[in-house]
Motif scaffolding. Structure first.
Motif, mmCIF file in Angstrom:
data_model
loop_
_atom_site.group_PDB
_atom_site.id
_atom_site.type_symbol
_atom_site.label_atom_id
_atom_site.label_comp_id
_atom_site.label_asym_id
_atom_site.label_seq_id
_atom_site.Cartn_x
_atom_site.Cartn_y
_atom_site.Cartn_z
ATOM 1 N N THR A 174 0.208 8.783 -3.583
ATOM 2 C CA THR A 174 -0.793 8.306 -4.531
ATOM 3 C C THR A 174 -0.308 7.045 -5.241
ATOM 4 N N ALA A 175 0.925 7.069 -5.701
ATOM 5 C CA ALA A 175 1.484 5.900 -6.390
ATOM 6 C C ALA A 175 1.525 4.693 -5.462
ATOM 7 N N TYR A 176 1.937 4.912 -4.226
ATOM 8 C CA TYR A 176 2.016 3.808 -3.262
ATOM 9 C C TYR A 176 0.633 3.204 -3.035
ATOM 10 N N SER A 177 -0.376 4.071 -2.868
ATOM 11 C CA SER A 177 -1.728 3.585 -2.628
ATOM 12 C C SER A 177 -2.255 2.801 -3.828
ATOM 13 N N ASN A 178 -2.073 3.344 -5.034
ATOM 14 C CA ASN A 178 -2.541 2.659 -6.244
ATOM 15 C C ASN A 178 -1.898 1.283 -6.400
ATOM 16 N N ILE A 179 -0.594 1.234 -6.262
ATOM 17 C CA ILE A 179 0.135 -0.022 -6.489
ATOM 18 C C ILE A 179 -0.207 -1.054 -5.419
ATOM 19 N N SER A 180 -0.304 -0.622 -4.181
ATOM 20 C CA SER A 180 -0.596 -1.577 -3.104
ATOM 21 C C SER A 180 -2.001 -2.151 -3.243
ATOM 22 N N HIS A 181 -2.954 -1.365 -3.765
ATOM 23 C CA HIS A 181 -4.306 -1.870 -3.962
ATOM 24 C C HIS A 181 -4.397 -2.754 -5.207
ATOM 25 N N CYS A 182 -3.667 -2.403 -6.262
ATOM 26 C CA CYS A 182 -3.728 -3.182 -7.503
ATOM 27 C C CYS A 182 -2.924 -4.479 -7.416
ATOM 28 N N PHE A 183 -1.912 -4.498 -6.567
ATOM 29 C CA PHE A 183 -1.076 -5.686 -6.401
ATOM 30 C C PHE A 183 -1.031 -6.074 -4.925
ATOM 31 N N PRO A 184 -2.169 -6.531 -4.380
ATOM 32 C CA PRO A 184 -2.225 -6.816 -2.936
ATOM 33 C C PRO A 184 -1.287 -7.936 -2.506
ATOM 34 N N GLU A 185 -0.813 -8.727 -3.458
ATOM 35 C CA GLU A 185 0.118 -9.806 -3.118
ATOM 36 C C GLU A 185 1.524 -9.282 -2.826
ATOM 37 N N LYS A 186 1.807 -8.047 -3.215
ATOM 38 C CA LYS A 186 3.137 -7.477 -2.986
ATOM 39 C C LYS A 186 3.262 -6.999 -1.544
ATOM 40 N N LYS A 187 4.383 -7.279 -0.940
ATOM 41 C CA LYS A 187 4.668 -6.803 0.407
ATOM 42 C C LYS A 187 5.178 -5.366 0.332
ATOM 43 N N GLN A 188 5.213 -4.696 1.487
ATOM 44 C CA GLN A 188 5.555 -3.284 1.513
ATOM 45 C C GLN A 188 6.892 -2.966 0.831
ATOM 46 N N PRO A 189 7.973 -3.701 1.092
ATOM 47 C CA PRO A 189 9.240 -3.382 0.403
ATOM 48 C C PRO A 189 9.135 -3.533 -1.115
ATOM 49 N N GLN A 190 8.329 -4.487 -1.593
ATOM 50 C CA GLN A 190 8.147 -4.660 -3.035
ATOM 51 C C GLN A 190 7.386 -3.485 -3.629
ATOM 52 N N VAL A 191 6.366 -3.014 -2.906
ATOM 53 C CA VAL A 191 5.607 -1.859 -3.379
ATOM 54 C C VAL A 191 6.509 -0.630 -3.428
ATOM 55 N N GLU A 192 7.310 -0.433 -2.393
ATOM 56 C CA GLU A 192 8.211 0.720 -2.359
ATOM 57 C C GLU A 192 9.214 0.683 -3.500
ATOM 58 N N ARG A 193 9.737 -0.507 -3.814
ATOM 59 C CA ARG A 193 10.685 -0.620 -4.935
ATOM 60 C C ARG A 193 10.010 -0.263 -6.249
ATOM 61 N N LEU A 194 8.762 -0.708 -6.419
ATOM 62 C CA LEU A 194 8.053 -0.407 -7.659
ATOM 63 C C LEU A 194 7.738 1.087 -7.758
ATOM 64 N N VAL A 195 7.401 1.710 -6.636
ATOM 65 C CA VAL A 195 7.157 3.161 -6.637
ATOM 66 C C VAL A 195 8.438 3.908 -7.035
ATOM 67 N N LYS A 196 9.582 3.474 -6.516
ATOM 68 C CA LYS A 196 10.847 4.123 -6.874
ATOM 69 C C LYS A 196 11.166 3.943 -8.349
ATOM 70 N N ARG A 197 10.919 2.749 -8.869
ATOM 71 C CA ARG A 197 11.143 2.507 -10.296
ATOM 72 C C ARG A 197 10.183 3.352 -11.138
ATOM 73 N N HIS A 198 8.970 3.570 -10.610
ATOM 74 C CA HIS A 198 8.008 4.413 -11.312
ATOM 75 C C HIS A 198 8.514 5.853 -11.392
ATOM 76 N N PHE A 199 9.089 6.347 -10.320
ATOM 77 C CA PHE A 199 9.619 7.710 -10.356
ATOM 78 C C PHE A 199 10.795 7.808 -11.327
ATOM 79 N N GLU A 200 11.571 6.755 -11.440
ATOM 80 C CA GLU A 200 12.623 6.752 -12.464
ATOM 81 C C GLU A 200 12.004 6.867 -13.849
ATOM 82 N N ALA A 201 10.891 6.156 -14.078
ATOM 83 C CA ALA A 201 10.210 6.229 -15.375
ATOM 84 C C ALA A 201 9.657 7.632 -15.619
ATOM 85 N N ILE A 202 9.198 8.289 -14.556
ATOM 86 C CA ILE A 202 8.729 9.675 -14.690
ATOM 87 C C ILE A 202 9.877 10.564 -15.158
#
Length: 301
Positions: free
Chosen positions: A53-81
């Motif tokens: 869910t997080a990956y889908s949300n972030i990739s749609h909201c930030f379409p300029e981000k490439k897959q590795p950037q989206v994955e890094r942001l998802v991992k940082r999000h889980f750290e925030a969780i």
């Protein structure tokens, strides 16, 4: 007094969680962050549905981000969780003194000036991971009404309500419209986060990160009562604590155009999210309700 309903084996894990929360408040802030991020990294491999869910949300909201950037942001999000475990503990069981030491407050005069005048006040915020602590921090100097959605776990819900009430909050369920309007009419500030998918019946479609999104229409309806001012409020974790910030009341709001009003709210929330995107609640299926019965974005339904 302990509710006998909660003396049941099904609440054993919740009691253990509450015990750890009560212990966790004694850990210094920076150690909480380190430990919380480690918890988030341990959770990451096992939370397939939330991760998707997080990956889908972030990739749609930030379409300029490439897959590795989206994955890094998802991992940082889980750290925030993971860190949010300690932030919630601090919200329920932390002392005013501990929380005050962590606060950097910006533009509080917008809120204080509004309090000097008659009329309602809506503190508009987003669902960030430190959300609970952001509400609790307001109670150090102000009396506010928390508009909240009851937790499915009744024991944890009871702990949340008790934790806020003992620090002076007025707790109002999000479904109790009569009590919300009464608070506004009594000039009691309400703390309100409308950025959830409530379905078509309670929403209008307005752009959010360029996506037509089911957006709660209640904000504008509530703001029509008692000369209500809507003040954007955000609470973000920083390297040394938390930035509590207020913005000037939204001008010419509400209008007679619900889609325009929803768009204004979404633009404000976008600005808040862009400040610290990893701390936003990306695991919520924000785009589940689609216009014209379009297919939603999520692998898990």
């Amino acid at each position: 007094m302990l509710n006998v309903e909660f003396i049941h084996p099904k609440f054993l894990l919740t009691w253990i969680l509450i015990l750890f929360m009560r212990i966790g408040v004694f850990i210094p802030f920076k150690a909480q962050v380190v430990a919380g991020k480690a918890i988030g990294r341990m959770m990451y491999p096992f939370m397939n549905k939330l991760r998707s869910t997080a990956y889908s949300n972030i990739s749609h909201c930030f379409p300029e981000k490439k897959q590795p950037q989206v994955e890094r942001l998802v991992k940082r999000h889980f750290e925030a969780i993971g860190v949010s475990f300690f932030e919630t503990a601090n919200a329920y069981y932390g002392t005013d003194n501990k929380i005050k030491k962590l606060l950097n407050i910006k533009n509080e005069h917008f809120f204080k000036d509004a309090l000097k005048e008659e009329g309602g006040i809506i503190l508009l915020c987003s669902h960030f991971m430190p959300l609970m602590l952001g509400s609790r921090a307001l109670l150090i100097k102000h009396t506010i009404a928390n508009i909240y959605r009851p937790q499915n776990n009744t024991l944890f819900d009871s702990a949340m309500v008790k934790g806020y009430k003992k620090n002076g909050a007025v707790m109002i369920k999000s479904t109790d419209t009569r009590s919300i309007i009464k608070a506004i009419n009594n000039s009691l500030p309400i703390w309100y986060a409308p950025d959830q998918d409530l379905g078509k019946n309670n929403s209008v479609f307005a752009p959010f990160f360029g996506i037509q999104t089911a957006t709660a229409s209640a904000t504008a309806r509530l703001a029509k009562n008692n000369n209500t001012r809507v003040i954007p409020y955000s609470f973000i974790r920083t390297s040394n604590g938390y930035l509590m910030s207020f913005e000037k009341p939204i001008s010419n709001y509400p209008s007679n155009d619900p889609i325009h009003d929803a768009t204004v709210i979404n633009q404000i929330l976008e600005k808040q999210i862009n400040h610290s995107p990893e701390q936003y609640l990306w695991i919520h299926r924000r785009f589940k309700t689609r216009p014209n019965d379009e297919k939603n974005f999520y692998k898990f339904n």
